[in-house]
Write an enzyme that holds these catalytic residues in place. Structure first.
Site, short mmCIF file in Angstrom:
data_model
loop_
_atom_site.label_atom_id
_atom_site.label_comp_id
_atom_site.label_asym_id
_atom_site.label_seq_id
_atom_site.Cartn_x
_atom_site.Cartn_y
_atom_site.Cartn_z
N PRO A 7 -3.84 2.78 8.00
CA PRO A 7 -5.18 3.00 7.61
C PRO A 7 -5.87 4.17 8.27
O PRO A 7 -6.89 4.47 7.79
CB PRO A 7 -5.81 1.79 8.62
CG PRO A 7 -4.79 1.35 9.71
CD PRO A 7 -3.51 1.70 9.13
N GLU A 60 0.36 -3.24 16.35
CA GLU A 60 -0.66 -2.10 16.63
C GLU A 60 -0.08 -0.93 15.69
O GLU A 60 -0.76 -0.02 15.77
CB GLU A 60 -0.76 -1.97 17.88
CG GLU A 60 -1.36 -2.81 18.97
CD GLU A 60 -2.49 -3.31 18.19
OE1 GLU A 60 -3.52 -2.42 17.96
OE2 GLU A 60 -2.85 -4.65 18.24
N ARG A 84 3.66 1.89 -13.02
CA ARG A 84 2.97 1.99 -14.22
C ARG A 84 3.07 3.18 -14.98
O ARG A 84 2.79 3.17 -16.05
CB ARG A 84 1.47 1.70 -13.93
CG ARG A 84 1.40 0.15 -13.54
CD ARG A 84 -0.20 -0.25 -13.06
NE ARG A 84 -1.09 -0.05 -14.39
CZ ARG A 84 -1.01 -0.94 -15.42
NH1 ARG A 84 -0.49 -1.99 -15.26
NH2 ARG A 84 -1.80 -0.46 -16.36
N ASP A 126 -6.36 3.32 -19.00
CA ASP A 126 -6.72 2.55 -17.89
C ASP A 126 -8.05 3.40 -16.97
O ASP A 126 -8.47 4.53 -17.14
CB ASP A 126 -5.66 2.36 -16.47
CG ASP A 126 -4.73 1.37 -17.16
OD1 ASP A 126 -5.12 0.54 -17.92
OD2 ASP A 126 -3.61 1.52 -16.70
N1 SAM Z 1 -3.73 -0.49 15.09
C1 SAM Z 1 -3.90 0.24 14.18
C2 SAM Z 1 -5.04 0.96 13.68
O1 SAM Z 1 -6.07 0.97 14.41
O2 SAM Z 1 -4.81 2.29 13.19
C3 SAM Z 1 -3.72 -0.82 12.98
C4 SAM Z 1 -2.33 -1.55 12.96
S1 SAM Z 1 -2.46 -2.71 11.57
C5 SAM Z 1 -2.83 -3.90 12.17
C6 SAM Z 1 -0.54 -2.67 11.37
C7 SAM Z 1 -0.04 -1.85 10.09
O3 SAM Z 1 -0.67 -2.22 8.80
C8 SAM Z 1 -0.18 -0.45 10.15
O4 SAM Z 1 0.67 0.18 10.90
C9 SAM Z 1 0.02 -0.22 8.88
O5 SAM Z 1 1.25 -0.06 8.50
C10 SAM Z 1 -0.52 -1.28 8.21
N2 SAM Z 1 -1.86 -1.12 7.50
C11 SAM Z 1 -2.95 -2.00 7.95
N3 SAM Z 1 -3.92 -1.53 7.21
C12 SAM Z 1 -3.66 -0.46 6.35
C13 SAM Z 1 -4.26 0.19 5.35
N4 SAM Z 1 -5.75 0.02 5.35
N5 SAM Z 1 -3.62 1.09 4.63
C14 SAM Z 1 -2.30 1.04 4.75
N6 SAM Z 1 -1.55 0.68 5.88
C15 SAM Z 1 -2.33 -0.34 6.48
#
Ligand code: SAM
Length: 256
Positions: free
Chosen positions: A91, A118, A156, A171
């Site tokens: 994220p 995490e 795609r 698209d």
């Molecule tokens: N503790 C992390 C933080 O606050 O940045 C979030 C961890 S999340 C619960 C677990 C995993 O989900 C991340 O390591 C990532 O690989 C994936 N993930 C969660 N949200 C995402 C997003 N918006 N985009 C891409 N990957 C995401």
């Protein structure tokens, strides 16, 4: 035919099964356009319990994915020398969009590291990751759905993936506009009629109607996109009309 290869590192490989069998991605895999290898990180874990995560140094909630299994999975990949990229789904990464999908579609190989808990140990990022990508400003439980989103959007764009005459170029977001509305049979549904112009067989008028509807949709929903859009003189006149509170209903264009 050039094949695009994805290597996915995950502790939940089963999540990819249906995605790689069905629809456009399924067809691309069958035809050899897409080559997806899903590596189960547990196969690279050590010890009787095949552990892939541990508690965070410094304390705190949750678990962190250990670097060892990810590192060994990375070592097991025979990477192509050129046009290969290691992506961590996060994220905290660059926001994924159609432009980035196009950029990725020109590569030969993409390695996607899916975090859980995490997230991954920071040293994974420092040692292996070349790009971090986020699919939006929200937090998911894992990187598997984001990995599928990226594979789907990129697939795609591969020549031949959509089959037939269908082109991804119409698209939404291509040319920076949202797409026009679509209609199919029946002609009248719950009292709502298909716009007359779509039944006319007049291809030039239909093209013009669709262009205006795309402009209107973008104007109403995502006006920010218009700043980057490739607009002609007629488009600008039409948008000027909309800004001045011009025709707002679908019908007004069937007559235009
Ligand atoms: N503790 C992390 C933080 O606050 O940045 C979030 C961890 S999340 C619960 C677990 C995993 O989900 C991340 O390591 C990532 O690989 C994936 N993930 C969660 N949200 C995402 C997003 N918006 N985009 C891409 N990957 C995401």
């Amino acid at each position: 035919m050039i094949t695009m290869r994805f290597n996915v590192l995950t502790i939940f490989p089963e999540m990819f099964s249906a995605f790689l069998k069905e629809g456009i991605t399924g067809r691309a895999v069958k035809s050899g356009l897409l080559d997806v290898r899903v590596l189960n990180l547990r196969d690279y874990a050590r010890g009787a319990h095949k552990t892939t995560d541990d508690r965070p140094y410094g304390g705190g909630n949750g678990m962190v994915m250990m670097p060892g299994p990810i590192s060994r999975a990375m070592d097991s990949l025979e990477r192509r020398a050129e046009k290969s990229l290691v992506i961590l789904l996060s994220p905290q990464g660059e926001r994924f969009n159609q432009k980035l999908a196009w950029e990725l579609s020109s590569l030969n190989e993409i390695i996607l590291i899916c975090g859980r808990y995490e997230g991954v140990d920071e040293r994974v990022r420092l040692l292996f990751v070349e790009k971090e990508i986020s699919v939006g400003d929200y937090v998911l439980s894992g990187g598997e759905l984001p990995a599928m989103i990226i594979m789907d959007a990129v697939c795609r764009l591969l020549p031949g993936a959509l089959g037939g005459e269908r082109s991804s170029l119409e698209d939404s977001f291509e040319g920076s506009l949202l797409e026009y509305p679509h209609y199919t049979r029946p002609r009248v549904f719950e009292g709502l009629e298909v716009p007359e112009i779509l039944l006319s067989g007049d291809h030039a008028s239909i093209r013009s109607w669709r262009r205006k509807e795309a402009l209107r949709r973008t104007f109403e929903r995502r006006p920010d996109l218009l700043e980057k859009a490739d607009l002609g003189k007629d488009d600008l006149i039409f948008l000027e009309g909309l800004r001045a509170g011009g025709p707002g209903s679908l019908e007004s264009f069937t007559a235009a």
